[in-house]
Design a protein around this motif. Structure first.
Motif, short mmCIF file in Angstrom:
data_model
loop_
_atom_site.label_atom_id
_atom_site.label_comp_id
_atom_site.label_asym_id
_atom_site.label_seq_id
_atom_site.Cartn_x
_atom_site.Cartn_y
_atom_site.Cartn_z
N ALA A 387 0.82 -1.21 0.00
CA ALA A 387 0.00 0.00 0.00
C ALA A 387 0.85 1.26 0.00
O ALA A 387 0.50 2.26 -0.63
N GLN A 388 1.97 1.21 0.71
CA GLN A 388 2.88 2.35 0.71
C GLN A 388 3.35 2.66 -0.70
O GLN A 388 3.45 3.83 -1.10
N ARG A 389 3.63 1.62 -1.46
CA ARG A 389 4.10 1.83 -2.84
C ARG A 389 2.97 2.31 -3.76
O ARG A 389 3.20 3.06 -4.70
N ASP A 390 1.73 1.86 -3.48
CA ASP A 390 0.60 2.17 -4.35
C ASP A 390 -0.10 3.48 -4.02
O ASP A 390 -0.89 3.98 -4.82
N ARG A 391 0.14 4.04 -2.85
CA ARG A 391 -0.77 5.02 -2.26
C ARG A 391 -1.08 6.23 -3.15
O ARG A 391 -2.21 6.73 -3.15
N ASN A 392 -0.14 6.72 -3.94
CA ASN A 392 -0.38 7.94 -4.72
C ASN A 392 -1.42 7.77 -5.81
O ASN A 392 -2.04 8.75 -6.24
N GLN A 393 -1.65 6.56 -6.28
CA GLN A 393 -2.58 6.37 -7.38
C GLN A 393 -4.05 6.34 -6.94
O GLN A 393 -4.96 6.39 -7.76
N PHE A 394 -4.31 6.28 -5.62
CA PHE A 394 -5.68 6.15 -5.12
C PHE A 394 -6.38 7.48 -4.88
O PHE A 394 -7.57 7.50 -4.60
N ILE A 395 -5.66 8.57 -4.97
CA ILE A 395 -6.24 9.87 -4.64
C ILE A 395 -6.05 10.81 -5.82
O ILE A 395 -4.93 11.11 -6.23
N GLN A 396 -7.16 11.27 -6.37
CA GLN A 396 -7.14 12.20 -7.48
C GLN A 396 -8.06 13.37 -7.14
O GLN A 396 -9.24 13.17 -6.81
N ASN A 397 -7.53 14.59 -7.20
CA ASN A 397 -8.31 15.79 -6.91
C ASN A 397 -8.96 15.71 -5.52
O ASN A 397 -10.14 16.03 -5.36
N ARG A 398 -8.17 15.23 -4.57
CA ARG A 398 -8.60 15.12 -3.16
C ARG A 398 -9.76 14.16 -2.97
O ARG A 398 -10.47 14.21 -1.95
N ARG A 399 -9.97 13.25 -3.91
CA ARG A 399 -11.02 12.25 -3.78
C ARG A 399 -10.40 10.86 -3.76
O ARG A 399 -9.48 10.56 -4.52
N LEU A 400 -10.95 10.03 -2.88
CA LEU A 400 -10.43 8.67 -2.69
C LEU A 400 -11.15 7.70 -3.62
O LEU A 400 -12.39 7.71 -3.71
N ASP A 401 -10.38 6.85 -4.31
CA ASP A 401 -10.95 5.86 -5.23
C ASP A 401 -10.99 4.51 -4.51
O ASP A 401 -10.04 3.73 -4.55
N MET A 402 -12.12 4.23 -3.84
CA MET A 402 -12.23 3.00 -3.05
C MET A 402 -12.29 1.77 -3.94
O MET A 402 -11.78 0.70 -3.57
N LYS A 403 -12.88 1.89 -5.10
CA LYS A 403 -12.95 0.74 -6.02
C LYS A 403 -11.54 0.30 -6.41
O LYS A 403 -11.23 -0.90 -6.42
N LEU A 404 -10.69 1.24 -6.72
CA LEU A 404 -9.31 0.91 -7.10
C LEU A 404 -8.56 0.31 -5.91
O LEU A 404 -7.75 -0.61 -6.08
N ILE A 405 -8.83 0.79 -4.72
CA ILE A 405 -8.20 0.22 -3.53
C ILE A 405 -8.54 -1.26 -3.41
O ILE A 405 -7.67 -2.11 -3.16
N LEU A 406 -9.82 -1.60 -3.62
CA LEU A 406 -10.24 -3.00 -3.54
C LEU A 406 -9.59 -3.84 -4.65
O LEU A 406 -9.18 -4.99 -4.43
N GLU A 407 -9.51 -3.28 -5.85
CA GLU A 407 -8.87 -4.02 -6.95
C GLU A 407 -7.42 -4.35 -6.63
O GLU A 407 -6.96 -5.48 -6.84
N GLU A 524 -31.89 1.29 -5.92
CA GLU A 524 -31.17 2.51 -6.30
C GLU A 524 -29.73 2.51 -5.81
O GLU A 524 -29.04 3.52 -5.99
N LYS A 525 -29.30 1.41 -5.22
CA LYS A 525 -27.96 1.35 -4.64
C LYS A 525 -27.00 0.59 -5.57
O LYS A 525 -27.39 -0.37 -6.24
N THR A 526 -25.76 1.03 -5.54
CA THR A 526 -24.69 0.35 -6.28
C THR A 526 -23.79 -0.37 -5.29
O THR A 526 -23.32 0.24 -4.32
N ILE A 527 -23.58 -1.66 -5.52
CA ILE A 527 -22.71 -2.47 -4.68
C ILE A 527 -21.50 -2.89 -5.51
O ILE A 527 -21.64 -3.55 -6.54
N ILE A 528 -20.32 -2.48 -5.07
CA ILE A 528 -19.08 -2.89 -5.73
C ILE A 528 -18.47 -4.00 -4.88
O ILE A 528 -18.11 -3.79 -3.72
N GLU A 529 -18.41 -5.19 -5.47
CA GLU A 529 -17.96 -6.36 -4.71
C GLU A 529 -16.60 -6.84 -5.20
O GLU A 529 -16.38 -7.01 -6.41
#
Length: 532
Positions: A387-407, A524-529
């Motif tokens: 995660a330390q190595r990956d961390r910069n790719q998960f945040i764009q424009n101060r927004r967290l990409d949780m889907k990418l974190i799970l991938e 109306e909900k989206t579930i990312i599994e």
């Protein structure tokens, strides 16, 4: 002088913003003092015990003669032996008479002179002291209430235990021998659980129960409504335009009303230099994001409350193992006060009885404990390093990409732990995900476990990041039908948090499983599994 939020010592309503205590004082008076009870207010560190006791002394003074003592004012040398203690105790009473006009008016002059002359009477004992105190109580114009703050400061001293024993005897005999009408002691330790450390081999023994103490079960935490009342006073001075109901609820959700933590968050939001780091005005700071930033700051501070917690975890290994098992392994432990580790944790204020199960007392304690337990493995854990190595790719424009974190988590976990069995993952899967998540959001966001869904089969992790909130459910795969129910359950749970998107991380041990990340729509909900 403008009032402020206080986190250092006793709170005073004329100079501090504080929760109103009159209703609480009235209840203590009616249910305990007016009934002549002997009771102990024992709560965790910085839980407002001294503030409560001093407010109660003021509240009672019209109806009672109040003798208020703080054992922190007595040096260690004062407990060297019985005679030294008696002299120190008398001198303390003399100091109180010198500064408390109402006490001088209530106490009989001759009875007080008799007490003073005891100091020069040669060999004196605890029995001599209590005979003189009995006369003071018998001649007082109003019933005498004895209050002793920080009573457990001397709990490792036999002289103090002798004092408690004599106090108990006179209290029980007060119909025949005048004594204190009501006795109120405060401290972290209940007198029924004072640790006796007279000799090293007795370090883990406890003195006998003191069966005269009434059960003081009053809730001393602050409700959301009480916090809102305090914020109303603040708002009248500062006119920030905050939504007081929402702000008080957010603060309560983090603190569960733990008095010090409530004041600490408010202080961090209100005072420079903390606020000016990210917020241009008080209006911007008194928001959900501002509260989250205050929590992040608080979690990094070396305050006495946290220092005491870490010290006690190191002193009591069973306590640390229990909390580690609850938080990182998802074990559900029945709340049993006869268990020494549970009893200690409850007495220190670190846990509560949550519908029959042990639960960490509030989210801030929980996050601090997670940070501690995870930090002990950060340097050696492979998932943390990835995660330390990956961390910069998960945040764009101060927004967290949780889907990418799970991938990415699925990819790394499969590489590192694909050969581990189900029991291993049940115990450590949650820990590995949190170790992966921690360096990504560290210092900016925070996370906590939803207590209502915490167990070995299912865990909901709530992640807050710069105003965004993510609900991530972790679960062990138990077939398609069970998994469908899990998606439906998560979709319903999203309504509570007013979210339209949720995340499901399933640990699947089926050899024919299809690893990866998929997206589902449930209403109306989206579930990312993510399946690993």
């Amino acid at each position: 002088m403008q009032r402020y939020f206080n986190t250092e010592g006793r709170c005073k309503p004329d100079i501090h913003y504080m929760v109103g205590l009159d209703e609480r004082m009235d209840r203590i008076k009616r249910l305990f003092v007016d009934r002549g009870k002997y009771f102990v207010i024992n709560r965790g560190r910085q839980y407002g015990k001294t503030t409560t006791l001093m407010a109660l002394a003021e509240y009672l003074k019209d109806n009672y003669t109040v003798i208020f003592m703080d054992f922190q004012m007595m040096s260690t040398a004062s407990f060297a032996d019985e005679q030294t203690f008696v002299i120190a105790f008398i001198e303390y009473i003399e100091e109180l008479l010198a500064v408390k006009k109402e006490l001088r008016k209530a106490v009989d002059v001759q009875a007080m002179l008799d007490l003073k002359t005891l100091k020069n009477a040669g060999r004196i004992s605890m029995a001599h002291l209590f005979r003189k105190l009995s006369r003071i109580c018998g001649t007082s114009k109003k019933p005498v209430v004895l209050m002793i703050d920080e009573v457990d400061r001397a709990s490792n001293n036999q002289v103090f235990l002798d004092f408690l024993a004599m106090l108990r005897r006179y209290y029980l005999d007060r119909e025949d021998n005048p004594s204190f009408y009501s006795v109120i002691l405060t401290g972290v330790y209940d007198i029924k659980n004072l640790k006796l450390k007279l000799r090293p081999e007795e370090e883990h023994k406890y003195n006998s129960p003191w069966n005269i103490a009434a059960n003081f079960d009053m809730d001393m935490s602050f409700s959301s409504e009480e916090i809102a009342g305090m914020l109303k006073e603040y708002e009248e001075d500062h006119h920030t335009g905050m939504d007081m109901k929402a702000v008080s609820q957010w603060i309560y959700e983090y603190t569960s009303g733990y008095p010090y933590l409530v004041s600490a968050i408010c202080k961090l939001i209100d005072e420079e230099p903390y606020r000016i780091k990210k917020f241009r005005s008080l209006e911007e700071a008194w928001t959900k994001e501002g509260i989250g930033e205050a929590v992040n700051i608080l979690l990094t501070q070396q305050i006495p409350l946290f220092q005491s917690m870490i010290r006690q975890l190191n002193d009591y290994s069973d306590l640390k193992r229990m909390l580690n098992a609850i938080l990182l392994q998802g074990k559900r432990i029945t709340f049993n006060p006869d268990n020494s580790a549970i009893n200690l944790a409850f007495m220190f204020g670190y846990i509560v009885n949550g519908k029959g199960s042990v639960q960490v007392a509030n989210r801030i304690f929980e996050m601090r404990l997670y940070n501690l337990f995870l930090s002990e493995e950060e340097l050696t854990n492979a998932m943390y390093n990835e995660a330390q190595r990956d961390r910069n790719q998960f945040i764009q424009n101060r927004r967290l990409d949780m889907k990418l974190i799970l991938e990415k988590f699925v990819l790394h976990f499969s590489d590192v732990y694909s050969e581990q069995d189900e029991k291993f993952v049940e115990e450590y899967g949650r820990k590995f995900f949190l170790l992966y998540l921690k360096p990504i959001i560290n210092g900016t966001g925070n996370y906590y476990i939803e207590a209502q869904t915490r167990d070995a089969r299912r865990t909901d992790i709530i992640v807050d990041y710069l105003g965004q909130q993510f609900i991530v459910e972790l679960k062990i795969w138990h077939g398609n039908e069970y998994n469908e129910k899990g998606r439906q359950q998560l979709a319903e749970y999203l309504d509570f948090y007013h979210q339209n998107e949720g995340y499901l991380l399933s640990f699947n041990f089926n050899k024919k499983k299809e690893q990866g990340v998929k997206e589902f729509r449930i209403g109306e909900k989206t579930i990312i599994e993510a399946i690993v």
